[in-house]
Enzyme design. Structure first.
Site, PDB file in Angstrom:
ATOM      1  N   ALA A  90      43.591  48.515  41.468  1.00 45.88           N
ATOM      2  CA  ALA A  90      44.117  47.425  40.456  1.00 45.88           C
ATOM      3  C   ALA A  90      44.439  46.184  41.247  1.00 45.88           C
ATOM      4  O   ALA A  90      44.256  44.903  40.491  1.00 45.88           O
ATOM      5  CB  ALA A  90      45.572  48.213  40.214  1.00 45.88           C
ATOM      6  N   GLU A  91      45.089  46.221  42.315  1.00 48.41           N
ATOM      7  CA  GLU A  91      45.406  44.876  43.069  1.00 48.41           C
ATOM      8  C   GLU A  91      44.170  44.323  43.459  1.00 48.41           C
ATOM      9  O   GLU A  91      44.028  42.773  43.012  1.00 48.41           O
ATOM     10  CB  GLU A  91      46.063  45.174  44.301  1.00 48.41           C
ATOM     11  CG  GLU A  91      47.419  46.062  44.064  1.00 48.41           C
ATOM     12  CD  GLU A  91      47.201  47.390  44.227  1.00 48.41           C
ATOM     13  OE1 GLU A  91      48.225  48.141  44.029  1.00 48.41           O
ATOM     14  OE2 GLU A  91      46.044  47.845  44.114  1.00 48.41           O
ATOM     15  N   TYR A 133      40.356  60.209  45.179  1.00 46.81           N
ATOM     16  CA  TYR A 133      40.466  60.704  46.360  1.00 46.81           C
ATOM     17  C   TYR A 133      41.182  59.865  47.363  1.00 46.81           C
ATOM     18  O   TYR A 133      40.461  59.015  48.027  1.00 46.81           O
ATOM     19  CB  TYR A 133      39.089  60.961  46.858  1.00 46.81           C
ATOM     20  CG  TYR A 133      38.171  61.884  45.826  1.00 46.81           C
ATOM     21  CD1 TYR A 133      38.414  63.499  46.217  1.00 46.81           C
ATOM     22  CD2 TYR A 133      37.707  61.744  44.971  1.00 46.81           C
ATOM     23  CE1 TYR A 133      37.718  64.539  45.290  1.00 46.81           C
ATOM     24  CE2 TYR A 133      37.307  62.617  43.899  1.00 46.81           C
ATOM     25  CZ  TYR A 133      37.310  63.789  44.174  1.00 46.81           C
ATOM     26  OH  TYR A 133      36.682  64.828  43.192  1.00 46.81           O
ATOM     27  N   ALA A 185      40.914  47.050  31.941  1.00 47.80           N
ATOM     28  CA  ALA A 185      41.563  46.027  30.890  1.00 47.80           C
ATOM     29  C   ALA A 185      42.897  45.490  31.350  1.00 47.80           C
ATOM     30  O   ALA A 185      43.365  44.491  31.094  1.00 47.80           O
ATOM     31  CB  ALA A 185      41.348  46.555  29.402  1.00 47.80           C
ATOM     32  N   GLY A 186      43.936  46.586  31.767  1.00 54.96           N
ATOM     33  CA  GLY A 186      45.234  46.103  32.199  1.00 54.96           C
ATOM     34  C   GLY A 186      45.301  45.080  33.135  1.00 54.96           C
ATOM     35  O   GLY A 186      45.992  44.238  33.080  1.00 54.96           O
ATOM     36  N   ASP A 187      44.312  45.477  34.221  1.00 57.43           N
ATOM     37  CA  ASP A 187      44.146  44.378  35.217  1.00 57.43           C
ATOM     38  C   ASP A 187      43.756  43.064  35.100  1.00 57.43           C
ATOM     39  O   ASP A 187      44.393  42.038  35.391  1.00 57.43           O
ATOM     40  CB  ASP A 187      43.420  45.012  36.221  1.00 57.43           C
ATOM     41  CG  ASP A 187      43.702  46.335  36.912  1.00 57.43           C
ATOM     42  OD1 ASP A 187      45.089  46.664  36.684  1.00 57.43           O
ATOM     43  OD2 ASP A 187      42.917  47.217  37.275  1.00 57.43           O
TER      44      ASP A 187
END
Length: 306
Positions: free
Chosen positions: A23-24, A94, A246-248
């Site tokens: 995400a980051e 993982y 999409a959220g990121d």
């Protein structure tokens, strides 16, 4: 992380595509493509997948001077994605014992010491380990003390921890957060009680000292809440190909608007635009736009740019 993307059900075998995810890092790449200076702090393994992560971030214009290559034999984290039904995708993680799970407060604080206007955190980091949770909390506290805007994207991953664990770990971050971003189902995690209506949750978060709450509503757009009221924005209409990331992409667009000094309407417009690019292309970040491509969605269908 490294990412292996299947073209069908994993249990049936077949080929996998290798890329980078997280995400980051998705947000970092999205912001860099829009012309902003971005620094990524984290840990990768001393392995080929770690080299791929760092190479990709560097190639996308992200500063990795404060990235750490783990020297304790921990591997780079990995995720597997597989398409199941239409745009429904299943993700397997993982990350236990990975280099990223060993990120420490010192790793985060050294990156902050180089200066920043915004610190972006997600709720994924605290889910990885106790040291990762401490790193997020320390970074948020140091940024708040330095006058740096703290953005927290809740980004709950139920395969990494339970709802109760997430609420316990994320609630202390609220006191150090200026901008909170969450999907509708994630929003209640930020209050101690459950079952409250959205309006009640938002009021509670704003009362805790958060300046702005942005609720992502997927295909129905997004809403920004501040002390001055609520602002809605519809999603951009595109043919969905891949919803992962999409959220990121939304967050990258929103933070880009913040950095450019745009008002709430302008920030939401850029956010839904970058999110639309993400769902209309395959991959977590590969289809994200550059600044001069932001207007492509306004072109008529079938347009060829020559």
């Amino acid at each position: 992380m490294a990412a292996l993307r299947a073209h069908g059900a994993l249990r049936l075998g077949g080929s996998l595509g290798l890329s980078v995810a997280g995400a980051e890092s998705n947000v970092a790449i999205g912001l860099a493509r829009l012309g902003h200076r971005v620094r990524w702090a984290g840990r990768v393994g001393a392995d080929e997948l770690g080299a791929l992560v760092l190479r990709t971030l560097r190639a996308e214009g992200v500063d990795i001077d404060h990235a750490v290559t783990d020297d304790a034999g921990r591997p780079t984290g990995l995720l597997l994605t597989e398409p199941r039904l239409g745009t429904l995708t299943r993700v397997s993680y993982y990350r236990a014992g990975s280099a990223g799970s060993a990120v420490s407060p010192a790793d985060a604080l050294s990156a902050l010491a180089a200066g920043a206007r915004i610190l972006h955190l997600t709720g994924i980091t605290p889910a990885l380990s106790a040291s990762a949770a401490e790193a997020a909390l320390a970074a948020a506290g140091a940024a708040r003390d330095a006058g740096i805007t703290v953005c927290l994207d809740v980004n709950h991953r139920s395969r990494l921890w339970t709802t109760d664990q997430a609420r316990t770990a994320l609630r202390p971050l609220l006191d150090r957060t200026d901008l909170l971003i969450a999907s509708e189902d994630e929003l209640p995690l930020m209050l101690e009680e459950s079952g409250a209506r959205e309006s009640e949750v938002v009021r509670g978060i704003l009362a805790a000292g958060v300046d702005e709450v942005v609720v992502k509503r997927g295909a129905r757009g997004a809403t920004s809440f501040t002390a001055d009221g609520a602002t809605d924005r519809a999603a951009r209409q595109v043919d969905a190909v891949d919803l992962v990331g999409a959220g990121d992409a939304f967050v990258a667009g929103y933070l880009s608007g913040v950095l450019d000094g745009a008002d709430v309407t302008g920030r939401l417009h850029r956010a839904v635009t970058t999110a639309a690019f993400a769902v209309a292309t395959r991959g977590d970040w590969e289809g994200l736009p550059t600044r001069d491509e932001l207007g492509l969605l306004d072109e008529p269908d079938g347009t060829t740019i020559r």
